[in-house]
Each structure stands twice: as C-alpha cells, then as structure tokens.
Design a protein around this motif. Structure first.
Motif, PDB file in Angstrom:
ATOM      1  N   ASP A  73       0.680  -1.385  -0.015  1.00 47.89           N
ATOM      2  CA  ASP A  73       0.276  -0.073  -0.321  1.00 47.89           C
ATOM      3  C   ASP A  73       0.821   1.046   0.194  1.00 47.89           C
ATOM      4  N   VAL A  74       0.705   2.683   0.000  1.00 51.10           N
ATOM      5  CA  VAL A  74       1.156   4.041  -0.576  1.00 51.10           C
ATOM      6  C   VAL A  74       1.192   4.005   0.563  1.00 51.10           C
ATOM      7  N   PRO A  75       1.886   4.567   1.167  1.00 57.12           N
ATOM      8  CA  PRO A  75       1.729   5.686   2.847  1.00 57.12           C
ATOM      9  C   PRO A  75       0.558   6.482   2.391  1.00 57.12           C
ATOM     10  N   SER A  76      -0.020   6.977   3.279  1.00 60.42           N
ATOM     11  CA  SER A  76      -1.674   7.496   3.310  1.00 60.42           C
ATOM     12  C   SER A  76      -0.155   9.641   3.411  1.00 60.42           C
ATOM     13  N   ALA A  77       1.288   9.605   3.678  1.00 62.05           N
ATOM     14  CA  ALA A  77       1.345  10.397   3.737  1.00 62.05           C
ATOM     15  C   ALA A  77       1.679  10.833   2.172  1.00 62.05           C
ATOM     16  N   LEU A  78       1.934   9.743   1.454  1.00 60.30           N
ATOM     17  CA  LEU A  78       1.962  10.342   0.505  1.00 60.30           C
ATOM     18  C   LEU A  78       1.214  10.596  -0.864  1.00 60.30           C
ATOM     19  N   MET A  79       0.068  10.717  -0.296  1.00 63.32           N
ATOM     20  CA  MET A  79      -1.025  10.699  -1.502  1.00 63.32           C
ATOM     21  C   MET A  79      -1.188  11.760  -2.282  1.00 63.32           C
ATOM     22  N   ASP A  80      -0.772  13.220  -1.121  1.00 66.38           N
ATOM     23  CA  ASP A  80      -0.992  14.684  -1.962  1.00 66.38           C
ATOM     24  C   ASP A  80       0.227  14.891  -2.522  1.00 66.38           C
ATOM     25  N   THR A  81       1.774  13.912  -2.827  1.00 68.41           N
ATOM     26  CA  THR A  81       2.577  14.202  -3.651  1.00 68.41           C
ATOM     27  C   THR A  81       2.970  14.156  -4.675  1.00 68.41           C
ATOM     28  N   PRO A  82       3.039  14.900  -5.336  1.00 64.08           N
ATOM     29  CA  PRO A  82       3.184  14.606  -7.212  1.00 64.08           C
ATOM     30  C   PRO A  82       3.851  13.346  -7.752  1.00 64.08           C
ATOM     31  N   PHE A  83       3.267  12.986  -8.937  1.00 60.39           N
ATOM     32  CA  PHE A  83       4.519  11.168  -8.308  1.00 60.39           C
ATOM     33  C   PHE A  83       5.882  11.641  -8.819  1.00 60.39           C
ATOM     34  N   TYR A  84       5.987  12.667  -9.714  1.00 62.92           N
ATOM     35  CA  TYR A  84       7.485  12.738  -9.735  1.00 62.92           C
ATOM     36  C   TYR A  84       8.441  12.754  -8.478  1.00 62.92           C
ATOM     37  N   THR A  85       7.733  14.388  -7.452  1.00 64.49           N
ATOM     38  CA  THR A  85       8.581  14.630  -6.297  1.00 64.49           C
ATOM     39  C   THR A  85       8.435  13.192  -5.156  1.00 64.49           C
ATOM     40  N   ALA A  86       7.423  12.483  -5.207  1.00 61.43           N
ATOM     41  CA  ALA A  86       7.904  11.159  -4.302  1.00 61.43           C
ATOM     42  C   ALA A  86       8.447  10.823  -4.904  1.00 61.43           C
ATOM     43  N   VAL A  87       9.466  10.622  -5.489  1.00 63.25           N
ATOM     44  CA  VAL A  87      10.338  10.271  -6.019  1.00 63.25           C
ATOM     45  C   VAL A  87      11.123  10.515  -6.053  1.00 63.25           C
ATOM     46  N   LEU A  88      11.278  11.286  -6.515  1.00 63.58           N
ATOM     47  CA  LEU A  88      12.558  12.710  -6.122  1.00 63.58           C
ATOM     48  C   LEU A  88      12.965  12.568  -4.541  1.00 63.58           C
ATOM     49  N   GLU A  89      11.874  12.701  -3.500  1.00 61.12           N
ATOM     50  CA  GLU A  89      12.310  12.814  -1.861  1.00 61.12           C
ATOM     51  C   GLU A  89      13.007  11.665  -1.322  1.00 61.12           C
ATOM     52  N   VAL A  90      13.184  10.168  -2.073  1.00 64.73           N
ATOM     53  CA  VAL A  90      13.778   9.344  -1.267  1.00 64.73           C
ATOM     54  C   VAL A  90      15.494   9.731  -1.285  1.00 64.73           C
ATOM     55  N   LEU A  91      15.571  10.620  -2.653  1.00 65.05           N
ATOM     56  CA  LEU A  91      16.869  10.735  -2.870  1.00 65.05           C
ATOM     57  C   LEU A  91      17.825  11.911  -1.386  1.00 65.05           C
ATOM     58  N   PRO A  92      18.564  11.841  -0.603  1.00 64.13           N
ATOM     59  CA  PRO A  92      18.986  12.701   0.235  1.00 64.13           C
ATOM     60  C   PRO A  92      19.194  14.705  -0.199  1.00 64.13           C
ATOM     61  N   ILE A  93      18.839  15.766   1.098  1.00 63.19           N
ATOM     62  CA  ILE A  93      18.506  16.139   0.164  1.00 63.19           C
ATOM     63  C   ILE A  93      20.227  17.144  -0.372  1.00 63.19           C
ATOM     64  N   GLU A  94      20.818  16.685  -0.381  1.00 68.11           N
ATOM     65  CA  GLU A  94      22.271  17.142  -1.086  1.00 68.11           C
ATOM     66  C   GLU A  94      22.048  17.287  -2.139  1.00 68.11           C
ATOM     67  N   ARG A  95      21.857  15.443  -2.910  1.00 67.02           N
ATOM     68  CA  ARG A  95      21.885  14.713  -4.355  1.00 67.02           C
ATOM     69  C   ARG A  95      20.732  15.513  -4.978  1.00 67.02           C
ATOM     70  N   ARG A  96      19.630  15.615  -4.489  1.00 68.76           N
ATOM     71  CA  ARG A  96      18.382  15.746  -5.201  1.00 68.76           C
ATOM     72  C   ARG A  96      18.946  17.045  -6.612  1.00 68.76           C
ATOM     73  N   THR A  97      19.856  17.818  -6.285  1.00 70.17           N
ATOM     74  CA  THR A  97      20.157  18.423  -7.744  1.00 70.17           C
ATOM     75  C   THR A  97      20.736  18.084  -8.513  1.00 70.17           C
ATOM     76  N   SER A  98      21.802  17.310  -8.069  1.00 77.48           N
ATOM     77  CA  SER A  98      22.577  16.803  -8.741  1.00 77.48           C
ATOM     78  C   SER A  98      22.395  15.332  -9.133  1.00 77.48           C
ATOM     79  N   ASP A  99      21.026  14.479  -8.798  1.00 79.52           N
ATOM     80  CA  ASP A  99      20.882  13.657  -8.902  1.00 79.52           C
ATOM     81  C   ASP A  99      20.042  12.982  -9.618  1.00 79.52           C
ATOM     82  N   GLY A 100      19.755  14.205  -9.470  1.00 74.79           N
ATOM     83  CA  GLY A 100      17.818  14.210 -10.195  1.00 74.79           C
ATOM     84  C   GLY A 100      17.107  13.687 -11.811  1.00 74.79           C
ATOM     85  N   TRP A 101      18.694  13.019 -12.348  1.00 71.29           N
ATOM     86  CA  TRP A 101      18.310  13.344 -13.393  1.00 71.29           C
ATOM     87  C   TRP A 101      17.761  11.267 -13.586  1.00 71.29           C
ATOM     88  N   ARG A 102      18.509  11.044 -11.968  1.00 75.64           N
ATOM     89  CA  ARG A 102      18.423   9.549 -11.713  1.00 75.64           C
ATOM     90  C   ARG A 102      16.723   9.473 -11.502  1.00 75.64           C
TER      91      ARG A 102
END
Length: 508
Positions: A73-102
C-alpha cells in the motif's frame, strides 16, 4: 555470494505464521514467496527489511547492504505528493539537484508519461501508484529488492512490462517477490519458498515446477506417516500376543519383551508426522440457476462509448450462449469495464432500452466488481447477508464461517477486512443471489492462489455461463472457452488468448 542469511526465524501473531525458517539469499536469486492470505509473506519481507523484529531466530545482512522494499500500500502521507516529487524525495536533500536525473531515468524505464509526473498520487490509478513506489526504490540503487504483491492493480500490459524490467536487471541483483500471480512468478523467479507454520519448503525452481515438487514431498510425507502408524499398530498387536503368552506361561522374559515392543510403538507414534494440511482461508462456492434459453445475450453492433461520449468500439454481431465462459481482452482503456457496465444495466433494468443489446427474460445476474464497490465499508458481513437475503442469523453465521469469516469478523465493519476476506464475502453474496449468468470484472484481484484455483474449479464444475475480465493469465487459460478481443475499435473473436498475451509482452 551470500547477502542475507536467515536462521531459525519464527513469527507468531495469534497463531504461528512460520517457524524455524532457514533461508540464504545469494546474488542472482529471484525468490518467490508463496502462502495464503495472512500467512506471513508480508511479515517475512518486513523482517528482512529490518522494519519488524521476529519472535525467534536471526537475520544477518552483509556489511553495507541496502534493501529496497516496495510495500503493498502507498503510505497515506504520500497521497498528496506529485508522482515526480514522491520519487525525488527518497534521495538525500544534498543530492536531489545533482542526482535528479536518476528520477528521470527511473520514470523512463517504467514508461511513466510526462502528463502523469506532476499529478498527485491520489489522482492516479492503483497501478500507477504501484509503479511510483517501485520507482522510489529504483533511484536508491538498492542491492536487494523486496516486492510485496507488485502486480496488484496492474493490467496485463503493465505486468508484462514489469516482468521485462525485472528480467533486465543485472543478473546478480537478488529479488524477493511475494505474489499470488502464478504466471508472474513463473516468469520472474528461479527459487520458491512455500511458507508454512511448521516446516516451510524451499525449492530451486520457479512456481509451477516447485508446486509439483511440493506435491511430491507432501505425498511422500503422507506415505511415510501411514507406514509409521501401520508399523506401530503391528508392534502393538505383537505386544498384545506376547503379553497373553507371557501371562499364561508366567514368563517374565516375554512380559519384558512386551514392554519393549510397546515402547517402540510409542516412539514411532510420537515421531510420526502427518503431511502438511493447508488450513483453508474459506470455501468458495457458486450457484448456477437453470435456464432453458440457449442464447442469453445478443449483441447487434452495440456502440461502447466512454463517459465523454467518445466511441471506444462496436461489438458487431455477437452471441453469448449458455455454457459460454467468455474472456474479454484488450489494452487498458479499450472499454472492457464499459461493456461490462452496459451489459449489467441491460440485465438489471430491461425497461431502459440499450441499443444493440438483447437479453433473455430468464437471465439472473451475478456481478463481481473489481474494486468490490458493492460492499459498503460501514456495513458488517452479517448485515450484508441478512439485509439482502431472507436468511436467519444462525444460517448467515454458518455461511460466513464457511467463507472464512470468524464470528469476530462477522460483526466488524467491512472496511476493516482484508482484501481477501472481502473477496470471499463477495463470492458468498454471488452464490446466494442464485444467478445463471456471471459478469466478473477482475474476480481474482484479492484472492490468494488457493482462492483462485477454487474459483476456477467451481466455474468449470458448474459449467457456469459468464463474461469475465481478468489480468490473471493462469485464470484466463483455465476458465475461458471463448475469447473476445477489443482491437481497432472492433470486437473480434480469437481462438485463444496467447496472441494477445504475446502482443503486450505478457507471455508467462
């Protein structure tokens, strides 16, 4: 290379789920976990992921191992999060800009359309939500993947895509999959674990071949059990004869021999273990009210349209006859569920004319919706039975118990039941409706393998007439005797489902 070692693992929740489980996960292992609903598959995955402590035993993970765990099941806390952001948020904050291509690479590998990437998860189908959870694991570059019912809510095309994606992973990437989809397990695994409360069985084979091997093991265990009981009985019979002779002759030696034979019989009986008997999650039975009509439904070029009025396809001239078990095939969005809805309306409300659809007057409908929407969350199983049918409380309780719903569950709101329990309740309601024609939209969605096979057996045994939609390839192959495909806005008949399975890459 060993990555995870499980030793004497055991978990008990009300009753033992599994015990003394020993399992080694090596590089390249693709392991299928098989058990009935509620029998420990998700629990074992959570233990491996480190999210739950087992009651006994231990799990050793190689140093620095990262585990990617995709829950059901999808965690309820993620339901309001856009698809792309929900995936990006698993990366550490300091890597989100440099590794967003992942994130882009992961979404491309899963064929996520641009139009969906900025939409909140709550606005997406269950299938896209599942793929969002998978994408979150992909970008973490985990060393091991744990997938809990990954095909839930996916249509056949997406299941085929997921199979291809898994099989394209690096060969040394281990994956552990909990699933009730037999064809999916066959296509993606090379080892199978049958979880059992006492002695779990492990085979270095994909599901179907492992299931055959398991049957041989159980049959051998049962033969050994019968031999041991027979040997113990013979020892007791010999002991009784010697005892009589010893008493009559006054021989202490014979009496001592008698005692020894009895002790040997007791040891044999204590050591003898019957073959594993799977505890049923509840029976599935269906009725088949008689009808003299040979043609149940006639379709005369009926137009199947989308809610916005757009033409999806035309049926041409088709007939649904008594004994037909028609499987409706087609890509997602082709109009399968719309045709099911049109047929349901034509049967339940004959006064509302449906152009191009003619239904025999003796038709009695049994309808199963894929989301079980006919069951109200606030209603209890008892209320669902007694308010729909003229059945006394005692009979209702017996029927519910037979369907796998205990007395405690019978008074619980349906919304608090598991998917499997809801599915069995839905099947019981179908049976009590006494239909002679079934419309089944994804009937195996929430059923475990035992339930799927029981439904297959009962449909074949009763020679039930039905039209069904299903993404379960084993179920389609076992049940269907006619196959309709929605193709190029037309309904065409196929000799079998394999051409369609091959066209969408779902060939398992």
């Amino acid at each position: 290379m060993t990555l995870i070692t499980i030793r004497n693992l055991g978990v008990t929740l009300n009753a033992p789920l599994f015990s003394r489980l020993n399992l080694i996960v090596n590089a390249g292992d693709r392991i299928g976990l098989v058990a009935a609903n509620g029998r420990g598959k998700s629990t074992l995955l959570r233990c491996i992921a480190g999210l739950m402590e087992p009651g006994e035993g231990e799990i050793t993970r190689s140093r620095g191992l990262t585990i990617g765990y995709v829950e059901q099941d999808v965690p309820s806390a993620l339901m309001d999060t856009p698809f792309y952001t929900a995936v990006l948020e698993v990366l550490p904050i300091e890597r989100r800009t440099s590794d967003g291509w992942r994130v882009d690479v992961a979404l491309e590998s899963l064929d996520v359309p641009e139009a969906l990437r900025q939409r909140p998860l709550k606005q997406l189908s269950g299938g896209w939500q599942r793929l969002a959870m998978l994408a979150r694991v992909v970008v973490t570059e985990a060393d091991v993947l744990l997938l809990d019912e990954p095909t839930n809510h996916l249509d056949l095309a997406r299941i085929g895509q997921l199979e291809n994606w898994l099989n394209a992973l690096p060969r040394d990437m281990p994956v552990v999959i909990s699933s009730h989809d037999r064809a999916f397990l066959d296509a993606t695994t090379n080892r199978t674990v049958f979880l059992r409360p006492d002695q779990s069985q492990i085979f270095s084979l994909p599901y179907t071949r492992a299931r055959a091997a398991l049957s041989e093991v159980d049959a051998s265990d049962q033969r050994r059990y019968q031999r041991d009981l027979k040997a113990a009985q013979q020892l007791r019979q010999n002991a009784a004869k010697l005892n009589n002779i010893g008493i009559n002759s006054g021989s202490d030696l014979l009496l001592q021999k008698t005692k020894q034979l009895k002790q040997r019989a007791e040891k044999l009986e204590e050591a003898a273990k019957p073959a594993h008997l799977e505890r049923s999650a509840g029976t599935i039975k269906l009725a088949n009210r008689g009808t003299h009509a040979k043609v149940l439904i006639a379709l005369d070029d009926a137009a199947v349209v989308a809610p916005d009025g757009r033409l999806l396809f035309r049926t041409g001239k088709q007939f649904i006859c008594k004994g037909d078990r028609i499987v409706l095939l087609g890509p997602n969005g082709a109009g399968k569920t719309r045709l099911v809805a049109m047929l349901r309306q034509a049967i339940e409300n004959p006064a509302a004319t449906q152009t191009g659809i003619k239904v025999t007057q003796s038709l009695a409908l049994g309808h199963c919706e894929q989301d079980l929407a006919g069951l109200a969350d606030a209603e209890t199983p008892m209320e669902a039975i007694v308010t729909r049918f003229e059945i006394g409380d005692q009979r209702a309780r017996a029927l519910l118990a037979g369907a796998g719903l205990s007395v405690a569950m019978q008074g619980r709101p349906i919304g608090r039941l598991s998917g499997g329990q809801k599915a069995r309740l839905g099947m019981l309601l179908l049976r009590l409706a006494q239909p002679n024609f079934y419309l089944l939209d994804e009937p195996t969605n929430h059923l475990d393998i035992e339930g799927q096979e029981a439904l297959e057996d009962v449909l074949l045994e009763h020679e039930a007439s039905c039209l069904l939609v299903s993404h379960d390839r084993n179920f389609v192959r076992a049940v269907g005797n006619r196959f309709w495909l929605i193709e190029k806005k037309k309904l065409v008949e196929l000799e079998g489902p394999e051409r369609f399975f091959t066209s969408i890459g779902a060939t398992g």
